[in-house]
Write a protein that holds these residues in place. Structure first.
Motif, mmCIF file in Angstrom:
data_model
loop_
_atom_site.group_PDB
_atom_site.id
_atom_site.type_symbol
_atom_site.label_atom_id
_atom_site.label_comp_id
_atom_site.label_asym_id
_atom_site.label_seq_id
_atom_site.Cartn_x
_atom_site.Cartn_y
_atom_site.Cartn_z
ATOM 1 N N SER A 171 31.856 -5.588 22.307
ATOM 2 C CA SER A 171 30.652 -5.674 23.117
ATOM 3 C C SER A 171 31.075 -6.015 24.538
ATOM 4 C CB SER A 171 29.733 -6.768 22.564
ATOM 5 O OG SER A 171 28.698 -7.029 23.476
ATOM 6 N N GLY A 172 30.610 -5.242 25.508
ATOM 7 C CA GLY A 172 30.988 -5.483 26.894
ATOM 8 C C GLY A 172 29.811 -5.398 27.837
ATOM 9 N N GLU A 173 29.991 -5.955 29.027
ATOM 10 C CA GLU A 173 28.963 -5.896 30.061
ATOM 11 C C GLU A 173 28.915 -4.494 30.654
ATOM 12 O OE1 GLU A 173 30.046 -8.954 32.792
ATOM 13 O OE2 GLU A 173 29.788 -10.534 31.301
ATOM 14 N N LEU A 174 27.722 -4.025 30.941
ATOM 15 C CA LEU A 174 27.539 -2.663 31.439
ATOM 16 C C LEU A 174 28.205 -2.403 32.777
ATOM 17 C CD1 LEU A 174 23.776 -2.067 30.560
ATOM 18 C CD2 LEU A 174 25.789 -1.349 29.270
ATOM 19 N N ASP A 175 28.298 -3.414 33.619
ATOM 20 C CA ASP A 175 28.817 -3.196 34.973
ATOM 21 C C ASP A 175 30.250 -3.685 35.176
ATOM 22 O OD1 ASP A 175 28.263 -5.884 34.795
ATOM 23 O OD2 ASP A 175 27.159 -5.998 36.685
ATOM 24 N N PHE A 176 30.940 -4.090 34.112
ATOM 25 C CA PHE A 176 32.310 -4.595 34.243
ATOM 26 C C PHE A 176 33.314 -3.487 33.914
ATOM 27 C CE2 PHE A 176 36.162 -6.827 32.930
ATOM 28 C CZ PHE A 176 36.304 -7.726 33.978
ATOM 29 N N ASP A 177 34.310 -3.299 34.777
ATOM 30 C CA ASP A 177 35.345 -2.273 34.586
ATOM 31 C C ASP A 177 36.527 -2.886 33.835
ATOM 32 O OD1 ASP A 177 37.266 -0.304 34.715
ATOM 33 O OD2 ASP A 177 37.185 -0.077 36.888
ATOM 34 N N HIS A 178 36.685 -2.490 32.576
ATOM 35 C CA HIS A 178 37.791 -2.983 31.750
ATOM 36 C C HIS A 178 39.034 -2.091 31.821
ATOM 37 C CE1 HIS A 178 34.417 -5.138 29.845
ATOM 38 N NE2 HIS A 178 35.328 -6.035 29.539
ATOM 39 N N SER A 179 39.000 -1.067 32.677
ATOM 40 C CA SER A 179 40.133 -0.137 32.715
ATOM 41 C C SER A 179 41.256 -0.611 33.627
ATOM 42 C CB SER A 179 39.669 1.249 33.156
ATOM 43 O OG SER A 179 39.189 1.235 34.484
ATOM 44 N N VAL A 180 41.029 -1.674 34.376
ATOM 45 C CA VAL A 180 42.071 -2.188 35.270
ATOM 46 C C VAL A 180 42.878 -3.281 34.574
ATOM 47 C CG1 VAL A 180 40.847 -1.574 37.380
ATOM 48 C CG2 VAL A 180 40.431 -3.794 36.337
ATOM 49 N N SER A 181 44.082 -3.497 35.046
ATOM 50 C CA SER A 181 44.969 -4.497 34.462
ATOM 51 C C SER A 181 44.293 -5.864 34.512
ATOM 52 C CB SER A 181 46.274 -4.522 35.251
ATOM 53 O OG SER A 181 47.192 -5.351 34.619
ATOM 54 N N PRO A 182 44.385 -6.660 33.523
ATOM 55 C CA PRO A 182 45.290 -6.595 32.378
ATOM 56 C C PRO A 182 44.711 -5.870 31.171
ATOM 57 C CG PRO A 182 44.178 -8.686 32.309
ATOM 58 C CD PRO A 182 43.654 -7.945 33.519
ATOM 59 N N TYR A 183 43.494 -5.302 31.287
ATOM 60 C CA TYR A 183 42.832 -4.743 30.105
ATOM 61 C C TYR A 183 43.345 -3.359 29.724
ATOM 62 C CZ TYR A 183 39.666 -8.554 31.150
ATOM 63 O OH TYR A 183 39.135 -9.777 31.433
ATOM 64 N N ASN A 184 43.211 -2.379 30.600
ATOM 65 C CA ASN A 184 43.610 -0.999 30.324
ATOM 66 C C ASN A 184 42.836 -0.410 29.151
ATOM 67 O OD1 ASN A 184 45.756 -1.006 32.361
ATOM 68 N ND2 ASN A 184 46.698 -2.472 30.985
ATOM 69 N N TRP A 185 41.530 -0.639 29.143
ATOM 70 C CA TRP A 185 40.656 -0.148 28.082
ATOM 71 C C TRP A 185 39.760 0.950 28.637
ATOM 72 C CZ3 TRP A 185 38.915 -5.770 26.681
ATOM 73 C CH2 TRP A 185 40.005 -6.473 26.160
ATOM 74 N N LEU A 186 39.663 2.063 27.934
ATOM 75 C CA LEU A 186 38.954 3.244 28.414
ATOM 76 C C LEU A 186 37.861 3.681 27.438
ATOM 77 C CD1 LEU A 186 42.061 5.363 29.481
ATOM 78 C CD2 LEU A 186 40.811 3.687 30.846
ATOM 79 N N PHE A 187 36.957 4.494 27.923
ATOM 80 C CA PHE A 187 35.931 5.104 27.083
ATOM 81 C C PHE A 187 36.428 6.463 26.592
ATOM 82 C CE2 PHE A 187 33.527 2.238 29.776
ATOM 83 C CZ PHE A 187 32.610 1.670 28.888
ATOM 84 N N ALA A 188 36.083 6.810 25.358
ATOM 85 C CA ALA A 188 36.335 8.154 24.827
ATOM 86 C C ALA A 188 35.037 8.929 25.021
ATOM 87 C CB ALA A 188 36.721 8.093 23.359
ATOM 88 N N LYS A 189 35.020 9.790 26.031
ATOM 89 C CA LYS A 189 33.793 10.499 26.405
ATOM 90 C C LYS A 189 33.846 11.937 25.884
ATOM 91 C CE LYS A 189 30.733 11.321 30.271
ATOM 92 N NZ LYS A 189 30.544 11.310 31.708
#
Length: 190
Positions: A135-153
């Motif tokens: 579960s994540g916040e709609l406006d938070f970008d998790h794709s930048v370090s240290p996360y590196n998490w992406l959406f499968a679109k």
């Protein structure tokens, strides 16, 4: 008799070609070596290009809905299928330069959060595996370090392409070749 045999052979080959489903391929960025997504991904009776996209939920989906919105069961099955495609590669695909990588398939959205199935891996040589729902916040970008998490679109087939590798010398070679041919032509004319 020979024509009949050839006709049957051609008909059997055509039928076999139609019966074999297209295979999904992981598409890589030729410069970074990271996986960009999966082309010709067959799921729920359709074929898609699955883009691995970074950014916040609002950046990625803005005014549109994720493919699995309202269908957690299919999001779960698609996550398993993506994991299978990634683990079938000869080496473990990387999607970023981080050490912990995750792909999300969103199935539920509330006023301020999204909920997603997850596929990921923790080290560069570890296989892709399923992680607990996220579960994540709609406006938070998790794709930048240290996360590196992406959406499968999920998108229409043919929409995922690798960037071309620039070859700076190719223009110079073309100009030299044309100049050389022009010089040869002028010598023959004399």
């Amino acid at each position: 008799m020979r024509k009949d045999f050839r006709f049957r052979l051609v008909a059997a080959a055509a039928f076999a070609a139609l019966a074999v489903p297209s295979s999904a391929d992981v598409l890589y960025n030729p410069m970074s070596g990271n996986a960009l997504g999966i082309t010709d991904f067959s799921f729920d009776g359709s074929v898609y290009d699955v883009h691995f996209v970074g950014g916040s939920y609002l950046d990625i989906y803005g005014g549109g809905d994720p493919h699995f919105l309202g269908n957690e069961t299919d999001a779960d099955a698609a996550a398993d299928a993506i994991m299978s495609v990634l683990n079938a590669e000869p080496t473990t695909p990387e999607i970023s330069d981080g050490t912990s990588e995750v792909l999300w398939l969103v199935h539920t959205v509330t006023i301020d959060r999204f909920y997603a199935e997850q596929v990921g891996h923790d080290t560069s040589d570890a296989p892709w595996m399923r992680f607990a729902d996220f579960s994540g916040e709609l406006d938070f970008d998790h794709s930048v370090s240290p996360y590196n998490w992406l959406f499968a679109k999920f998108e229409a087939p043919g929409t995922l392409t690798a960037p071309t590798v620039p070859v700076p010398a190719s223009g110079l070679l073309l100009v030299c070749g044309v100049a050389g041919m022009a010089r040869l032509a002028s010598r023959k004319g004399k």
